[in-house]
Design a protein around this motif. Structure first.
Motif, PDB file in Angstrom:
ATOM      1  N   PRO A  92       0.816  -1.222   0.000  1.00 63.16           N
ATOM      2  CA  PRO A  92       0.000   0.000   0.000  1.00 63.16           C
ATOM      3  C   PRO A  92       0.843   1.263   0.000  1.00 63.16           C
ATOM      4  CG  PRO A  92      -0.040  -1.067   2.162  1.00 63.16           C
ATOM      5  CD  PRO A  92       0.644  -2.011   1.233  1.00 63.16           C
ATOM      6  N   ALA A  93       0.231   2.336  -0.462  1.00 64.29           N
ATOM      7  CA  ALA A  93       0.934   3.616  -0.554  1.00 64.29           C
ATOM      8  C   ALA A  93       1.417   4.101   0.808  1.00 64.29           C
ATOM      9  CB  ALA A  93       0.019   4.663  -1.188  1.00 64.29           C
ATOM     10  N   ARG A  94       0.713   3.731   1.850  1.00 70.36           N
ATOM     11  CA  ARG A  94       1.066   4.217   3.202  1.00 70.36           C
ATOM     12  C   ARG A  94       2.165   3.384   3.856  1.00 70.36           C
ATOM     13  NH1 ARG A  94      -3.475   1.202   3.471  1.00 70.36           N
ATOM     14  NH2 ARG A  94      -3.521  -0.519   4.988  1.00 70.36           N
ATOM     15  N   ALA A  95       2.594   2.293   3.226  1.00 65.37           N
ATOM     16  CA  ALA A  95       3.599   1.415   3.830  1.00 65.37           C
ATOM     17  C   ALA A  95       4.886   2.183   4.105  1.00 65.37           C
ATOM     18  CB  ALA A  95       3.881   0.238   2.908  1.00 65.37           C
ATOM     19  N   GLN A  96       5.466   1.937   5.260  1.00 63.04           N
ATOM     20  CA  GLN A  96       6.689   2.638   5.646  1.00 63.04           C
ATOM     21  C   GLN A  96       7.859   1.694   5.903  1.00 63.04           C
ATOM     22  OE1 GLN A  96       5.722   5.148   8.992  1.00 63.04           O
ATOM     23  NE2 GLN A  96       4.628   6.623   7.724  1.00 63.04           N
ATOM     24  N   LEU A  97       7.606   0.549   6.534  1.00 59.94           N
ATOM     25  CA  LEU A  97       8.689  -0.354   6.906  1.00 59.94           C
ATOM     26  C   LEU A  97       8.377  -1.763   6.420  1.00 59.94           C
ATOM     27  CD1 LEU A  97      11.379  -0.488   8.601  1.00 59.94           C
ATOM     28  CD2 LEU A  97       9.953  -1.400  10.456  1.00 59.94           C
ATOM     29  N   ILE A  98       9.353  -2.384   5.756  1.00 60.33           N
ATOM     30  CA  ILE A  98       9.237  -3.771   5.326  1.00 60.33           C
ATOM     31  C   ILE A  98      10.457  -4.520   5.849  1.00 60.33           C
ATOM     32  CG2 ILE A  98       9.250  -5.332   3.334  1.00 60.33           C
ATOM     33  CD1 ILE A  98       7.669  -3.299   1.809  1.00 60.33           C
ATOM     34  N   SER A  99      10.233  -5.682   6.427  1.00 62.39           N
ATOM     35  CA  SER A  99      11.336  -6.481   6.951  1.00 62.39           C
ATOM     36  C   SER A  99      11.547  -7.710   6.082  1.00 62.39           C
ATOM     37  CB  SER A  99      11.065  -6.907   8.400  1.00 62.39           C
ATOM     38  OG  SER A  99       9.894  -7.709   8.468  1.00 62.39           O
ATOM     39  N   ALA A 100      12.765  -8.249   6.137  1.00 64.89           N
ATOM     40  CA  ALA A 100      13.120  -9.422   5.344  1.00 64.89           C
ATOM     41  C   ALA A 100      13.959 -10.367   6.180  1.00 64.89           C
ATOM     42  CB  ALA A 100      13.901  -9.006   4.091  1.00 64.89           C
ATOM     43  N   ALA A 101      13.768 -11.646   5.945  1.00 63.55           N
ATOM     44  CA  ALA A 101      14.595 -12.679   6.565  1.00 63.55           C
ATOM     45  C   ALA A 101      14.787 -13.790   5.549  1.00 63.55           C
ATOM     46  CB  ALA A 101      13.941 -13.226   7.832  1.00 63.55           C
ATOM     47  N   ALA A 102      16.003 -14.313   5.470  1.00 61.43           N
ATOM     48  CA  ALA A 102      16.307 -15.408   4.548  1.00 61.43           C
ATOM     49  C   ALA A 102      17.293 -16.348   5.205  1.00 61.43           C
ATOM     50  CB  ALA A 102      16.872 -14.885   3.230  1.00 61.43           C
ATOM     51  N   THR A 103      17.175 -17.628   4.874  1.00 60.46           N
ATOM     52  CA  THR A 103      18.049 -18.656   5.435  1.00 60.46           C
ATOM     53  C   THR A 103      18.633 -19.497   4.319  1.00 60.46           C
ATOM     54  OG1 THR A 103      16.721 -18.763   7.450  1.00 60.46           O
ATOM     55  CG2 THR A 103      18.161 -20.637   6.996  1.00 60.46           C
ATOM     56  N   ALA A 104      19.917 -19.811   4.423  1.00 55.47           N
ATOM     57  CA  ALA A 104      20.555 -20.678   3.441  1.00 55.47           C
ATOM     58  C   ALA A 104      19.932 -22.064   3.499  1.00 55.47           C
ATOM     59  CB  ALA A 104      22.054 -20.750   3.692  1.00 55.47           C
ATOM     60  N   ASP A 105      19.507 -22.581   2.359  1.00 55.33           N
ATOM     61  CA  ASP A 105      18.865 -23.897   2.298  1.00 55.33           C
ATOM     62  C   ASP A 105      19.869 -25.008   2.058  1.00 55.33           C
ATOM     63  OD1 ASP A 105      16.240 -22.783   2.490  1.00 55.33           O
ATOM     64  OD2 ASP A 105      16.391 -22.199   0.385  1.00 55.33           O
ATOM     65  N   HIS A 106      20.802 -24.776   1.151  1.00 55.79           N
ATOM     66  CA  HIS A 106      21.787 -25.807   0.838  1.00 55.79           C
ATOM     67  C   HIS A 106      22.938 -25.184   0.057  1.00 55.79           C
ATOM     68  CE1 HIS A 106      19.585 -25.761  -3.032  1.00 55.79           C
ATOM     69  NE2 HIS A 106      20.748 -26.099  -3.545  1.00 55.79           N
ATOM     70  N   SER A 107      24.015 -25.934  -0.053  1.00 58.67           N
ATOM     71  CA  SER A 107      25.130 -25.512  -0.898  1.00 58.67           C
ATOM     72  C   SER A 107      25.735 -26.754  -1.532  1.00 58.67           C
ATOM     73  CB  SER A 107      26.197 -24.772  -0.082  1.00 58.67           C
ATOM     74  OG  SER A 107      26.764 -25.631   0.893  1.00 58.67           O
ATOM     75  N   THR A 108      26.288 -26.566  -2.722  1.00 58.88           N
ATOM     76  CA  THR A 108      27.061 -27.599  -3.386  1.00 58.88           C
ATOM     77  C   THR A 108      28.467 -27.041  -3.538  1.00 58.88           C
ATOM     78  OG1 THR A 108      26.466 -26.780  -5.568  1.00 58.88           O
ATOM     79  CG2 THR A 108      25.038 -28.464  -4.612  1.00 58.88           C
ATOM     80  N   GLN A 109      29.289 -27.704  -4.317  1.00 56.91           N
ATOM     81  CA  GLN A 109      30.677 -27.265  -4.439  1.00 56.91           C
ATOM     82  C   GLN A 109      30.791 -25.853  -4.986  1.00 56.91           C
ATOM     83  OE1 GLN A 109      33.074 -29.883  -6.810  1.00 56.91           O
ATOM     84  NE2 GLN A 109      34.998 -28.914  -6.217  1.00 56.91           N
ATOM     85  N   GLY A 110      29.922 -25.480  -5.905  1.00 57.62           N
ATOM     86  CA  GLY A 110      30.055 -24.161  -6.515  1.00 57.62           C
ATOM     87  C   GLY A 110      28.836 -23.282  -6.414  1.00 57.62           C
ATOM     88  N   TRP A 111      27.787 -23.747  -5.693  1.00 57.27           N
ATOM     89  CA  TRP A 111      26.540 -23.005  -5.659  1.00 57.27           C
ATOM     90  C   TRP A 111      25.974 -22.955  -4.253  1.00 57.27           C
ATOM     91  CZ3 TRP A 111      24.762 -20.765 -10.159  1.00 57.27           C
ATOM     92  CH2 TRP A 111      25.339 -21.217 -11.347  1.00 57.27           C
ATOM     93  N   GLY A 112      25.221 -21.878  -3.984  1.00 57.96           N
ATOM     94  CA  GLY A 112      24.473 -21.779  -2.743  1.00 57.96           C
ATOM     95  C   GLY A 112      23.068 -21.299  -3.043  1.00 57.96           C
ATOM     96  N   HIS A 113      22.148 -21.611  -2.156  1.00 58.63           N
ATOM     97  CA  HIS A 113      20.760 -21.198  -2.349  1.00 58.63           C
ATOM     98  C   HIS A 113      20.174 -20.775  -1.016  1.00 58.63           C
ATOM     99  CE1 HIS A 113      16.371 -21.540  -2.912  1.00 58.63           C
ATOM    100  NE2 HIS A 113      16.630 -21.200  -4.164  1.00 58.63           N
ATOM    101  N   SER A 114      19.338 -19.734  -1.042  1.00 59.84           N
ATOM    102  CA  SER A 114      18.661 -19.272   0.164  1.00 59.84           C
ATOM    103  C   SER A 114      17.222 -18.940  -0.176  1.00 59.84           C
ATOM    104  CB  SER A 114      19.359 -18.037   0.744  1.00 59.84           C
ATOM    105  OG  SER A 114      19.253 -16.938  -0.157  1.00 59.84           O
ATOM    106  N   SER A 115      16.384 -18.923   0.855  1.00 57.85           N
ATOM    107  CA  SER A 115      14.985 -18.544   0.665  1.00 57.85           C
ATOM    108  C   SER A 115      14.490 -17.847   1.919  1.00 57.85           C
ATOM    109  CB  SER A 115      14.113 -19.769   0.361  1.00 57.85           C
ATOM    110  OG  SER A 115      14.170 -20.693   1.429  1.00 57.85           O
ATOM    111  N   GLY A 116      13.426 -17.061   1.754  1.00 52.99           N
ATOM    112  CA  GLY A 116      12.915 -16.325   2.902  1.00 52.99           C
ATOM    113  C   GLY A 116      11.619 -15.618   2.604  1.00 52.99           C
TER     114      GLY A 116
END
Length: 278
Positions: A92-116
């Motif tokens: 909404p137009a009146r929104a002032q603060l948005i928060s975010a959180a993400a956690t690493a799900d897995h990693s391989t030898q050359g890649w990483g992935h996170s979601s939140g």
């Protein structure tokens, strides 16, 4: 698939994108990264009805990147390969603060992935987010630069002022992204979150210019952006949007951000849904 085992600290850097978009310091604890942002008038759509959902791009990129980086190996750093966002509501137009959180799900030898998740001030779910990161031999020296003070002047006036319509042929619309040195990431290239931001803004602008646009409000339901090569800020960039499907309730749009030499820096796929009226 190798599960995450150890968490490596990620040095925080406040750059010009973080200052412009009101990003709070990104904190990591184990494999989890958290942050927040303050919205302002710069994020409003031209009609003033709600915020551009792309305004959250830097927050999404930073939070998911820091989470994924906690799984990097010794002597490694990382670059964003892909960001995915599923928006569950408009901002909404009146929104002032948005928060975010993400956690690493897995990693391989050359890649990483996170979601939140992104959440509003009242805890309401705004979006689910994710990032796939490519690790490479390197160090954290780009993040050891001198931070930009929170009170530093911002290059960001409004999102709409940086994206200018330039051409339309059939289902394809083109825009010029007026760049600024303050759009750079610590490696000197276009910040991935800014690329995400303007991909979302351009997809909506292209649909609203389409001859098939019914005049009813749509919102971005999902956005997938692949980062193909660095966005080089030696001049203004081109944003090319092709509406590949449209119906009364669903629109699919391909979005490319192109460097001055014509090479594609990003490829995105945006899904827009008609806003339901009560």
């Amino acid at each position: 698939m190798q599960k995450t085992v150890t968490a490596r600290p990620v040095p925080y850097l406040r750059g010009h994108p973080e200052t412009a978009f009101g990003i709070h310091p990104v904190m990591t604890d184990g494999h989890t990264a958290t942050s927040a942002m303050h919205l302002g008038g710069w994020g409003l759509r031209a009609d003033g009805t709600r915020m551009h959902q792309g305004a959250t791009g830097v927050l999404i990129d930073d939070t998911t990147a820091y989470a994924a980086l906690t799984t990097r190996g010794a002597g490694q750093w990382g670059v964003t390969s892909e960001i995915s966002v599923d928006f569950h509501t408009t901002i909404p137009a009146r929104a002032q603060l948005i928060s975010a959180a993400a956690t690493a799900d897995h990693s391989t030898q050359g890649w990483g992935h996170s979601s939140g998740q992104l959440r509003g001030e009242g805890g309401e779910l705004i979006a689910t987010i994710g990032q796939r990161m490519r690790f490479f031999p390197g160090d954290d020296s780009p993040h050891r630069q001198t931070p930009v003070p929170p009170e530093a002047p911002s290059w960001l006036t409004s999102l709409d002022s940086h994206l200018e319509f330039s051409d339309q042929q059939g289902t394809r619309s083109e825009f010029v992204l007026r760049t600024d040195p303050g759009m750079r990431n610590p490696m000197g290239m276009l910040h991935g979150g800014i690329g995400l931001c303007f991909s979302e803004v351009a997809a909506n602008a292209a649909w609203e210019r389409s001859s098939n646009f019914p005049g009813e409000p749509f919102r971005t339901a999902s956005l997938r952006v692949s980062y193909l090569r660095p966005g080089v800020l030696d001049g203004d960039l081109r944003v090319v949007v092709d509406i590949i499907h449209s119906s009364r309730s669903v629109v699919l749009a391909e979005v490319h951000i192109r460097n001055v030499d014509g090479s594609a820096a990003t490829f995105g796929l945006a899904t827009l849904h008609r806003v339901a009226t009560m």
